[in-house]
Write a protein that holds these residues in place. Sequence first.
Motif, mmCIF file in Angstrom:
data_model
loop_
_atom_site.group_PDB
_atom_site.id
_atom_site.type_symbol
_atom_site.label_atom_id
_atom_site.label_comp_id
_atom_site.label_asym_id
_atom_site.label_seq_id
_atom_site.Cartn_x
_atom_site.Cartn_y
_atom_site.Cartn_z
ATOM 1 N N GLY A 17 -53.999 -33.827 19.957
ATOM 2 C CA GLY A 17 -55.271 -34.189 20.582
ATOM 3 C C GLY A 17 -55.263 -35.567 21.228
ATOM 4 N N MET A 18 -54.320 -36.415 20.826
ATOM 5 C CA MET A 18 -54.205 -37.757 21.403
ATOM 6 C C MET A 18 -53.245 -37.792 22.589
ATOM 7 S SD MET A 18 -56.217 -39.877 19.883
ATOM 8 C CE MET A 18 -55.526 -41.451 20.354
ATOM 9 N N GLY A 23 -40.800 -38.680 21.257
ATOM 10 C CA GLY A 23 -40.113 -39.914 21.609
ATOM 11 C C GLY A 23 -40.995 -41.144 21.643
ATOM 12 N N GLN A 24 -42.315 -40.964 21.703
ATOM 13 C CA GLN A 24 -43.227 -42.103 21.697
ATOM 14 C C GLN A 24 -43.087 -42.835 20.368
ATOM 15 O OE1 GLN A 24 -47.145 -40.940 22.837
ATOM 16 N NE2 GLN A 24 -47.998 -42.984 22.620
ATOM 17 N N SER A 25 -43.115 -44.170 20.381
ATOM 18 C CA SER A 25 -42.897 -44.897 19.142
ATOM 19 C C SER A 25 -43.747 -46.161 19.050
ATOM 20 C CB SER A 25 -41.419 -45.242 18.978
ATOM 21 O OG SER A 25 -41.004 -46.105 20.006
ATOM 22 N N THR A 38 -55.804 -42.773 14.099
ATOM 23 C CA THR A 38 -56.063 -42.954 12.678
ATOM 24 C C THR A 38 -55.420 -41.865 11.823
ATOM 25 O OG1 THR A 38 -58.200 -41.837 12.925
ATOM 26 C CG2 THR A 38 -58.201 -44.235 13.027
ATOM 27 N N SER A 39 -55.339 -40.641 12.314
ATOM 28 C CA SER A 39 -54.700 -39.567 11.537
ATOM 29 C C SER A 39 -53.207 -39.825 11.368
ATOM 30 C CB SER A 39 -54.924 -38.211 12.205
ATOM 31 O OG SER A 39 -56.275 -37.858 12.180
ATOM 32 N N ASP A 73 -54.262 -28.875 14.157
ATOM 33 C CA ASP A 73 -53.968 -28.374 15.502
ATOM 34 C C ASP A 73 -52.766 -29.068 16.125
ATOM 35 O OD1 ASP A 73 -56.125 -26.557 15.498
ATOM 36 O OD2 ASP A 73 -57.504 -28.145 16.122
ATOM 37 N N GLY A 74 -52.567 -30.336 15.795
ATOM 38 C CA GLY A 74 -51.513 -31.108 16.435
ATOM 39 C C GLY A 74 -50.154 -30.932 15.804
#
Length: 87
Positions: A17-18, A23-25, A38-39, A73-74
């Motif tokens: 959802g974000m 690969g994002q870090s 926050t999750s 969902d994610g």
Amino acid sequence: MARKVKVTVSAIEGKCGMGFQKGQSWIFDRTIPGGMCTSGFNAVFPMVVAFRSGGQPVGAQGEVGFRMCPDVDGRVIYEVRRLGEGE
């Protein structure tokens, strides 16, 4: 001395959802890194604290562990890695 910890999106088994991408870090040092939801933060925080303080988190093997986002969902899977000194 506390070590830095790198948290990387290693897989997404649904739709984040974000909008995070594989690969994002983020680097955890003395502050919470910007842009982490926050999750995801909730999922990795206990392992980050243990790695930063020199401990061995439950479920980690050596310098690396994995945590899953609680968003059903994610299903974002994060790699949590203690960095070496100077990294």
